[in-house]
Design a protein around this motif. Structure first.
Motif, short mmCIF file in Angstrom:
data_model
loop_
_atom_site.label_atom_id
_atom_site.label_comp_id
_atom_site.label_asym_id
_atom_site.label_seq_id
_atom_site.Cartn_x
_atom_site.Cartn_y
_atom_site.Cartn_z
N UNK A 415 0.85 -1.21 0.00
CA UNK A 415 0.00 0.00 0.00
C UNK A 415 0.88 1.26 0.00
N UNK A 416 1.98 1.18 0.72
CA UNK A 416 2.87 2.34 0.82
C UNK A 416 3.48 2.67 -0.54
N UNK A 417 4.01 1.65 -1.20
CA UNK A 417 4.61 1.90 -2.52
C UNK A 417 3.56 2.38 -3.52
N UNK A 418 2.35 1.82 -3.41
CA UNK A 418 1.27 2.26 -4.32
C UNK A 418 1.01 3.75 -4.11
N UNK A 419 0.99 4.14 -2.84
CA UNK A 419 0.75 5.56 -2.54
C UNK A 419 1.86 6.44 -3.17
N UNK A 420 3.11 6.02 -2.99
CA UNK A 420 4.22 6.85 -3.49
C UNK A 420 4.11 6.98 -5.02
N UNK A 421 3.81 5.87 -5.68
CA UNK A 421 3.72 5.91 -7.15
C UNK A 421 2.53 6.76 -7.58
N UNK A 422 1.41 6.61 -6.88
CA UNK A 422 0.22 7.41 -7.23
C UNK A 422 0.50 8.89 -6.99
N UNK A 423 1.22 9.16 -5.91
CA UNK A 423 1.51 10.56 -5.55
C UNK A 423 2.32 11.23 -6.67
N UNK A 424 3.39 10.57 -7.11
CA UNK A 424 4.27 11.23 -8.08
C UNK A 424 3.74 11.17 -9.50
N UNK A 425 2.89 10.18 -9.79
CA UNK A 425 2.34 10.17 -11.14
C UNK A 425 1.11 11.07 -11.20
#
Ligand code: GLC
Length: 651
Positions: A415-425
């Motif tokens: 979930x954490x990595x998904x958040x980081x990727x969603x945040x920057x994309x």
């Protein structure tokens, strides 16, 4: 250990090559004899049983001797000066920039004209992105080389490069070029000969008549570019063989189980060394050895090759340091500095890719705990080696840190990595960033992130909306990110354009040779008219440019910022504030950074934990004195602000 027959074999070659061992060549000769046993041992561990192992060993010794003989006098003098200093590259006075010659300046000649600009900024070390011949449209930004010794005409000629290097040397600037060790373009002469059926050159690559072995390899090899180049093999119609192509289908992996490949590539390394390269960037070293049934990354033999290269360089061209571009798991990165007897005798530099990615993690969450959970690994770097520290480069950002680091911070890794990727994309609601996902692998859900420093920090969206508050905030984030990596230890490597808040460039989408690779969005063509705005007060260009200049100036002025393995992390008192201390003898510099959008409070006790301190500290960033209060009071740090505090001894 001394080996008499090896000594005799080398002396024989030395005589045949007419070395003046009693005169000019004496220091080289001493280095050669002193390192011969270790070179032989490393070589033997790789090629001891190869049918052409012995013959190629003689060739390797000759390659070193010839490299030494061809080394220009000016570079030999520079070698001596560097050896006198010792670890010259640990210095706090070196600041780098990585750039594409064509996109930054036009060509190599015009590049000379930009040295004043770099000087104005404070940059004295240049990484020129690949400039050797590479077929347009199948170039991977120059990392698919078809001739290691011919400058691609779009940049100019070898003479232009030499002339630029001479000018740089006269200005005490340093040069970095790449050696693309893992693969060649399929248009390279070796590949062309292999295509035409020449067995000797087919042995330079991994080629198979059918899918049996490629399938077996593929089962364990992660895909690097799953969208544009799935799998690790490409069928070549010309020779009817499956060729290993770990990166793009036009980049053929070299076969280092063949000692001839190593010796030829070593010769190319020396060619670059003798052009005046100060730091050689070894591209993708993690991949250079393949073993069926493994991921074919970070194998012990890959390290043996790098160690061998290092010892040969120490003998023949000792002024050249090595950077291993290993963008791999944190634990694995550390091994590129060497382990065991080879500690600090492999690569002199690695990219601090773990920290780079963690800074982006921290900026997205405002929480420093994942970054902290990784530091015990990063701090293992041996004395005498150093980092290239950076926030952005020409590549994507991979969230390559370990799951346990995320868990230690209390988050669930997926979930954490998904958040980081969603945040920057920009997919996360309200995210200020405009980046994109790169190399999405639908099978594993992995993805990396593309986007320029400015765009990922929100400047692109803020400029579009014209919201001054958002513009100011994104500028603060950009400077925070740079400052945090600048003082960490190692050579800061700016990525061109970032010193002037350059946002994403979407013109790559119109070029079929680039549109399949969204890393081009953060590889801008520099608009020099816009760069002139650095002279106009309060433009975003001027604000970032002069802040970057200041950061460079401060780093150059403080010798305790040289990388003497002299960094301590401050215990965490506030999860939004990262703090580290750089120390040297009695001197200290406390660097504290607020990664969140609110004001942060840091107890003064955080400083006093490091022992008795004077009440006054000098903040190098604001250029003013700060007075420490009692433990129950706080240093207040504005949103995305930071302090660089040096105790004022005697106050
Ligand atoms: C390195 C380069 C990257 C390139 C790859 C293949 O990782 O930085 O740009 O695509 O190697 O050569």
């Amino acid at each position: 250990m001394y080996d008499h027959s090896l000594h005799q074999q080398i002396e024989q070659i030395v005589r045949e090559e007419n070395l003046d061992t009693a005169g000019n060549d004496s220091p080289f000769h001493t280095r050669l004899i002193a390192n011969a046993a270790v070179i032989r041992e490393l070589y033997g561990s790789l090629y001891g049983h190869h049918p052409s192992g012995d013959a190629q060993f003689g060739q390797l010794i000759r390659t070193m001797i010839r490299a030494h003989k061809q080394r220009p006098a000016g570079l030999r003098t520079r070698d001596d000066a560097k050896m006198d200093i010792g670890h010259w590259f640990l210095s706090n006075r070196i600041t780098g920039m990585s750039l594409y010659v064509d996109r930054f300046a036009g060509d190599l000649r015009a590049m000379k004209g930009k040295l004043d600009y770099l000087d104005e900024l404070g940059v004295n070390f240049l990484h020129l992105m690949p400039i050797f011949e590479s077929p347009e449209g199948e170039s991977d930004g120059g990392y698919a080389v078809s001739d290691f010794r011919k400058v691609d005409p779009r940049f100019g000629s070898l003479e232009d490069l030499q002339s630029l290097q001479e000018e740089m040397m006269s200005r005490d600037m340093y040069l970095m070029l790449d050696i693309v060790l893992n693969h060649t373009s399929h248009h390279h002469e070796w590949a062309r000969k292999a295509k035409s059926g020449n067995k000797d050159y087919q042995d330079y690559y991994y080629m198979f008549p059918d899918r049996t072995l490629p399938d077996a390899y593929d089962r364990h090899m992660p895909e690097i570019f799953p969208e544009s180049s799935p799998g690790s093999f490409t069928y070549d119609k010309d020779c009817g063989q499956w060729v290993m192509t770990v990166f793009h289908s036009y980049q053929w992996d070299l076969n280092y189980t063949n000692p001839g490949v190593l010796v030829d590539m070593l010769d190319n390394i020396f060619f670059y060394a003798n052009l005046g390269v100060d730091i050689l960037r070894i591209d993708a070293p993690a991949f250079i050895w393949k073993q069926l049934g493994t991921s074919c990354q970070n194998l012990p033999e890959a390290h043996a090759i790098l160690r061998l290269i290092k010892q040969c360089v120490v003998v023949a061209t000792p002024g050249m340091a090595l950077l291993g571009e290993a963008i791999v798991a944190p634990k694995e990165i550390m091994k590129y500095f060497g382990t065991g007897n080879f500690t600090a005798r492999e690569c002199d530099f690695a990219y601090n890719a773990t920290h780079m990615a963690l800074q982006w993690d921290t900026l997205a969450t405002g929480d420093i705990r994942v970054m902290m959970a990784a530091q015990h690994e990063i701090l293992q770097k041996p004395y005498g080696t150093s980092w290239i520290t950076y926030t952005r480069c020409h590549d994507d950002i991979g969230l390559g840190y370990e799951d346990y680091m995320i868990q230690q911070a209390g988050y669930e890794p997926f979930a954490h990595r998904t958040y980081i990727k969603d945040y920057y994309s920009g997919n996360h609601p309200g995210s200020p960033a405009s980046g994109a996902l790169f190399s999405v692998n639908p099978k594993t859900n992995d993805a990396r992130i593309s986007g320029s420093l400015a765009s990922l920090c929100g400047l692109e969206k803020a400029l579009l909306s014209g919201d001054q508050k958002d513009i100011a905030l994104s500028i603060r984030k950009i400077i925070l990110m740079q400052a945090h990596s600048f003082f960490l230890g190692g050579i800061p490597m700016l990525f061109y354009g970032d010193e002037a808040a350059t946002t994403n460039d979407y013109t790559y989408l119109d070029d079929p040779g680039k549109s399949y690779d969204n890393r081009w969005m953060h590889r801008p063509v520099i608009d020099w008219q816009r760069m002139d705005k650095r002279k106009t007060k309060d433009t975003e260009v001027q604000r970032i440019f002069s802040a970057t200049q200041d950061l460079i100036r401060i780093r150059k002025s403080l010798d305790l910022l040289a990388d003497y393995k002299n960094l301590l992390w401050m215990p965490v008192h506030n999860i939004h504030v990262a703090g580290y201390v750089r120390t040297f003898e009695n001197e200290r510099l406390f660097c504290v950074f607020n990664f969140c959008a609110e004001e942060a409070f840091l107890t003064w006790y955080a400083f006093k934990q490091f022992g008795q301190l004077p009440v006054k500290m000098w903040d190098h960033w604001r250029k003013k004195e700060v007075t420490m209060g009692p433990d129950h009071e706080y240093l207040v740090i504005e949103p995305y602000g930071f302090y660089l505090l040096q105790p004022m001894n005697g106050k």
